[in-house]
Design a protein around this motif. Structure first.
Motif, PDB file in Angstrom:
ATOM      1  N   VAL A 198      49.372 -32.375  19.740  1.00  0.00           N
ATOM      2  CA  VAL A 198      49.580 -31.849  21.093  1.00  0.00           C
ATOM      3  C   VAL A 198      50.028 -32.971  22.004  1.00  0.00           C
ATOM      4  CG1 VAL A 198      47.868 -30.018  20.788  1.00  0.00           C
ATOM      5  CG2 VAL A 198      47.181 -32.209  21.801  1.00  0.00           C
ATOM      6  N   TRP A 199      50.693 -32.606  23.097  1.00  0.00           N
ATOM      7  CA  TRP A 199      51.180 -33.586  24.058  1.00  0.00           C
ATOM      8  C   TRP A 199      50.264 -33.638  25.265  1.00  0.00           C
ATOM      9  CZ3 TRP A 199      54.536 -37.000  22.618  1.00  0.00           C
ATOM     10  CH2 TRP A 199      55.511 -36.684  21.653  1.00  0.00           C
ATOM     11  N   VAL A 200      49.756 -34.817  25.543  1.00  0.00           N
ATOM     12  CA  VAL A 200      49.080 -35.077  26.820  1.00  0.00           C
ATOM     13  C   VAL A 200      50.161 -35.600  27.749  1.00  0.00           C
ATOM     14  CG1 VAL A 200      47.312 -36.392  28.025  1.00  0.00           C
ATOM     15  CG2 VAL A 200      46.897 -35.589  25.692  1.00  0.00           C
ATOM     16  N   THR A 201      50.452 -34.825  28.777  1.00  0.00           N
ATOM     17  CA  THR A 201      51.655 -35.097  29.577  1.00  0.00           C
ATOM     18  C   THR A 201      51.377 -35.858  30.862  1.00  0.00           C
ATOM     19  OG1 THR A 201      51.404 -32.913  30.586  1.00  0.00           O
ATOM     20  CG2 THR A 201      52.866 -33.088  28.674  1.00  0.00           C
TER      21      THR A 201
ATOM     22  N   VAL B 237      42.863 -34.236  27.267  1.00  0.00           N
ATOM     23  CA  VAL B 237      43.074 -34.058  25.825  1.00  0.00           C
ATOM     24  C   VAL B 237      42.601 -32.676  25.390  1.00  0.00           C
ATOM     25  CG1 VAL B 237      42.403 -34.867  23.531  1.00  0.00           C
ATOM     26  CG2 VAL B 237      42.969 -36.520  25.314  1.00  0.00           C
ATOM     27  N   LEU B 238      41.420 -32.263  25.839  1.00  0.00           N
ATOM     28  CA  LEU B 238      40.896 -30.940  25.476  1.00  0.00           C
ATOM     29  C   LEU B 238      41.767 -29.821  26.037  1.00  0.00           C
ATOM     30  CD1 LEU B 238      37.045 -31.532  25.921  1.00  0.00           C
ATOM     31  CD2 LEU B 238      38.350 -31.407  23.783  1.00  0.00           C
ATOM     32  N   ALA B 239      42.278 -30.010  27.271  1.00  0.00           N
ATOM     33  CA  ALA B 239      43.165 -29.002  27.858  1.00  0.00           C
ATOM     34  C   ALA B 239      44.450 -28.885  27.044  1.00  0.00           C
ATOM     35  CB  ALA B 239      43.482 -29.362  29.307  1.00  0.00           C
ATOM     36  N   ALA B 240      44.972 -30.012  26.595  1.00  0.00           N
ATOM     37  CA  ALA B 240      46.194 -29.975  25.780  1.00  0.00           C
ATOM     38  C   ALA B 240      45.939 -29.274  24.460  1.00  0.00           C
ATOM     39  CB  ALA B 240      46.688 -31.397  25.537  1.00  0.00           C
ATOM     40  N   ILE B 241      44.762 -29.501  23.854  1.00  0.00           N
ATOM     41  CA  ILE B 241      44.425 -28.819  22.601  1.00  0.00           C
ATOM     42  C   ILE B 241      44.342 -27.311  22.822  1.00  0.00           C
ATOM     43  CG2 ILE B 241      42.614 -28.489  20.874  1.00  0.00           C
ATOM     44  CD1 ILE B 241      41.931 -31.470  21.185  1.00  0.00           C
ATOM     45  N   GLN B 242      43.741 -26.912  23.938  1.00  0.00           N
ATOM     46  CA  GLN B 242      43.563 -25.488  24.218  1.00  0.00           C
ATOM     47  C   GLN B 242      44.896 -24.810  24.537  1.00  0.00           C
ATOM     48  OE1 GLN B 242      40.880 -24.718  27.453  1.00  0.00           O
ATOM     49  NE2 GLN B 242      40.928 -22.514  27.193  1.00  0.00           N
TER      50      GLN B 242
ATOM     51  N   ARG C 134      50.537 -27.158  24.569  1.00  0.00           N
ATOM     52  CA  ARG C 134      51.798 -27.270  25.303  1.00  0.00           C
ATOM     53  C   ARG C 134      52.897 -27.857  24.436  1.00  0.00           C
ATOM     54  NH1 ARG C 134      48.421 -28.908  30.021  1.00  0.00           N
ATOM     55  NH2 ARG C 134      48.462 -31.013  29.177  1.00  0.00           N
ATOM     56  N   GLU C 135      54.075 -27.315  24.570  1.00  0.00           N
ATOM     57  CA  GLU C 135      55.247 -27.832  23.865  1.00  0.00           C
ATOM     58  C   GLU C 135      56.338 -28.125  24.889  1.00  0.00           C
ATOM     59  OE1 GLU C 135      55.837 -28.678  20.766  1.00  0.00           O
ATOM     60  OE2 GLU C 135      53.803 -28.181  20.118  1.00  0.00           O
ATOM     61  N   PRO C 136      57.121 -29.147  24.688  1.00  0.00           N
ATOM     62  CA  PRO C 136      58.202 -29.453  25.635  1.00  0.00           C
ATOM     63  C   PRO C 136      59.328 -28.437  25.539  1.00  0.00           C
ATOM     64  CG  PRO C 136      58.329 -30.894  23.746  1.00  0.00           C
ATOM     65  CD  PRO C 136      57.064 -30.118  23.588  1.00  0.00           C
ATOM     66  N   ARG C 137      60.043 -28.292  26.627  1.00  0.00           N
ATOM     67  CA  ARG C 137      61.244 -27.464  26.617  1.00  0.00           C
ATOM     68  C   ARG C 137      62.406 -28.289  27.146  1.00  0.00           C
ATOM     69  NH1 ARG C 137      62.448 -25.565  31.712  1.00  0.00           N
ATOM     70  NH2 ARG C 137      60.802 -25.806  33.280  1.00  0.00           N
ATOM     71  N   ARG C 138      63.595 -27.847  26.838  1.00  0.00           N
ATOM     72  CA  ARG C 138      64.784 -28.614  27.196  1.00  0.00           C
ATOM     73  C   ARG C 138      65.594 -27.882  28.261  1.00  0.00           C
ATOM     74  NH1 ARG C 138      67.551 -32.762  24.835  1.00  0.00           N
ATOM     75  NH2 ARG C 138      66.157 -32.737  23.042  1.00  0.00           N
ATOM     76  N   GLU C 139      66.019 -28.636  29.279  1.00  0.00           N
ATOM     77  CA  GLU C 139      66.956 -28.148  30.293  1.00  0.00           C
ATOM     78  C   GLU C 139      68.168 -29.055  30.256  1.00  0.00           C
ATOM     79  OE1 GLU C 139      65.621 -27.837  34.272  1.00  0.00           O
ATOM     80  OE2 GLU C 139      64.391 -26.057  33.949  1.00  0.00           O
TER      81      GLU C 139
ATOM     82  N   ASP D 130      55.835 -30.727  31.044  1.00  0.00           N
ATOM     83  CA  ASP D 130      54.796 -30.024  31.795  1.00  0.00           C
ATOM     84  C   ASP D 130      55.362 -29.651  33.163  1.00  0.00           C
ATOM     85  OD1 ASP D 130      52.546 -29.100  33.103  1.00  0.00           O
ATOM     86  OD2 ASP D 130      51.227 -30.611  32.223  1.00  0.00           O
ATOM     87  N   ASP D 131      55.547 -28.363  33.401  1.00  0.00           N
ATOM     88  CA  ASP D 131      56.116 -27.918  34.677  1.00  0.00           C
ATOM     89  C   ASP D 131      55.215 -28.255  35.862  1.00  0.00           C
ATOM     90  OD1 ASP D 131      58.673 -26.605  34.127  1.00  0.00           O
ATOM     91  OD2 ASP D 131      57.480 -25.263  32.873  1.00  0.00           O
ATOM     92  N   LYS D 132      53.906 -28.357  35.634  1.00  0.00           N
ATOM     93  CA  LYS D 132      52.971 -28.595  36.731  1.00  0.00           C
ATOM     94  C   LYS D 132      53.128 -29.987  37.332  1.00  0.00           C
ATOM     95  CE  LYS D 132      49.329 -27.563  34.318  1.00  0.00           C
ATOM     96  NZ  LYS D 132      47.903 -27.332  33.954  1.00  0.00           N
ATOM     97  N   ILE D 133      53.628 -30.934  36.560  1.00  0.00           N
ATOM     98  CA  ILE D 133      53.807 -32.290  37.085  1.00  0.00           C
ATOM     99  C   ILE D 133      55.271 -32.701  37.057  1.00  0.00           C
ATOM    100  CG2 ILE D 133      51.479 -33.040  36.465  1.00  0.00           C
ATOM    101  CD1 ILE D 133      52.690 -34.454  34.031  1.00  0.00           C
ATOM    102  N   SER D 134      56.168 -31.731  37.063  1.00  0.00           N
ATOM    103  CA  SER D 134      57.595 -32.037  37.032  1.00  0.00           C
ATOM    104  C   SER D 134      58.079 -32.465  38.405  1.00  0.00           C
ATOM    105  CB  SER D 134      58.389 -30.810  36.576  1.00  0.00           C
ATOM    106  OG  SER D 134      58.309 -29.784  37.555  1.00  0.00           O
ATOM    107  N   VAL D 135      59.298 -33.002  38.450  1.00  0.00           N
ATOM    108  CA  VAL D 135      59.899 -33.385  39.724  1.00  0.00           C
ATOM    109  C   VAL D 135      60.006 -32.183  40.641  1.00  0.00           C
ATOM    110  CG1 VAL D 135      61.993 -34.251  40.807  1.00  0.00           C
ATOM    111  CG2 VAL D 135      61.136 -35.341  38.732  1.00  0.00           C
ATOM    112  N   ARG D 136      60.370 -31.040  40.097  1.00  0.00           N
ATOM    113  CA  ARG D 136      60.513 -29.840  40.928  1.00  0.00           C
ATOM    114  C   ARG D 136      59.174 -29.451  41.562  1.00  0.00           C
ATOM    115  NH1 ARG D 136      65.404 -27.470  40.364  1.00  0.00           N
ATOM    116  NH2 ARG D 136      66.566 -27.692  38.401  1.00  0.00           N
TER     117      ARG D 136
END
Length: 366
Positions: free
Chosen positions: A313-316, A325-330, A333-338, A345-351
């Motif tokens: 899993v990715w800790v972002t 770490v536990l949140a990532a396991i639960q 999350r997988e990355p996506r490409r734009e 992680d959209d929650k901590i993205s530039v946008r």
């Protein structure tokens, strides 16, 4: 539930000094009548060892013993100008300033010595405080005697000054292009981290780090390794413990006392295997490049990659606390490409953090 081991690596590059235009450091050197050397430089030593390194550079450039050289950067009134102790510029920029000043002093020493020995200056060399004729080492004069002759026979104070200064680079405001390369030199590094992750508690333990640094030339290998190891424990803190974003610089979320701030201690330090690569820079003093700030850059991403290798899993977001770490396991999350961008992680993205949906960064109107 189990503990899993993983390995991750990260590579970085780091510029030396300010990006472009100016960034001056100055130095002034005088040779006293007894042959001892006084160096006046504005570079402040905050523990990185610049006084030691600059002393070595001057001694080597002049050809005199290390203990003949005294550095003076005690105050801004008597010291030469220096842009500052930051931007990993102390050895490269400040070191070049003292080297160039020392080379000018060396020229004057050889000129006076050539008069005393009646030998052309081009046929003389200086080693270990002695000026000798090339190919005829028995024909020699001590640097102290040269300094005395300059003072008492020729009425001259042997001195030299110089400035390490980057050339002006015009910037095109429309394209951002510059007419010459903006950096003096680029340093490179890599870190390989071996870790262990507990998938029940989320705890991450770093077992070993192999760190490889291209520093151009290690003028003082012991100081270089000290910076690498100091950076390792700082990088460990950034990767696993130290959390200031997004609250910094607000004081609202700080601990009430210094002991409440979590930082790594020596018992947290993993096994370290440090490798110093010497790939000399044509612009640096004796080939040296930067080492300072880059020493703590590679560890956090190496740890994040090792966590993925261990549990998939990715800790972002750093630090990789047990909760994250536990949140990532639960969440798995997988990355996506734009396009060319990979978003973990959209929650901590530039946008997400931008006031205008990242319009400036993404060059859009939205």
């Amino acid at each position: 539930m189990a503990k899993h081991r993983g390995r991750g690596f990260a590579t970085i590059e780091y510029p030396t000094g300010m990006n472009q235009n100016g960034d001056p450091s100055q130095a002034w050197i005088k040779l006293k009548p007894d042959g001892r050397v006084d160096v006046f430089s504005g570079t402040v030593d905050i523990g990185q060892g610049s006084k030691t390194v600059h002393t070595q550079i001057v001694a080597d450039a002049l050809g005199v013993p290390y203990d003949w050289v005294t550095m003076d950067n005690t105050n801004t009134d008597s010291s030469a100008v220096c842009t500052g102790t930051f931007a990993s510029r102390g050895t490269f920029i400040g070191g070049n300033a003292v080297r160039l000043a020392a080379e000018r002093v060396r020229e004057r020493i050889l000129d006076i010595a050539s008069r005393e020995l009646e030998i052309d200056a081009a046929d003389l060399e200086i080693n270990d405080g002695e000026v000798t004729a090339k190919g005829s080492p028995q024909k020699k004069i001590n640097v102290a005697d040269v300094a005395g002759a300059a003072t008492y026979n020729y009425g001259e104070l042997i001195s030299g000054s110089s400035t390490a200064l980057k050339p002006f680079a015009d910037v095109n405001d429309e394209t951002g292009q510059v007419e010459i390369e903006p950096h003096s030199a680029i340093s490179y590094a890599a870190c390989v981290a071996d870790i262990e992750v507990d998938d029940e508690t989320g705890e991450v333990v770093v077992l070993k780090m192999v760190q490889v640094y291209d520093v151009g030339r290690a003028i003082n290998p012991t100081l270089v390794e000290g910076q690498i190891e100091g950076g390792a424990i700082m990088g460990l803190g950034l990767g696993l413990l130290e959390n200031s974003y997004p609250e910094y610089p607000s004081v609202d979320n700080r601990g009430g006392e210094f002991g409440a701030y979590l930082g790594p201690s020596l018992q947290d330090l993993p096994e370290l295997d440090n490798v110093i690569l010497e790939n000399p820079s044509v612009d640096g003093p004796f080939g040296a490049k930067a080492i300072g700030e880059m020493a703590n850059n590679a560890q956090p991403p190496a740890i994040a990659n090792a966590i993925h290798d261990a549990i998939g899993v990715w800790v972002t977001e750093m630090p990789a606390t047990p909760e994250r770490v536990l949140a990532a396991i639960q969440e798995q999350r997988e990355p996506r490409r734009e396009g060319k961008r990979v978003i973990f992680d959209d929650k901590i993205s530039v946008r997400a953090f931008s006031s205008n949906d990242g319009a400036g960064f993404f060059n859009t109107d939205g």
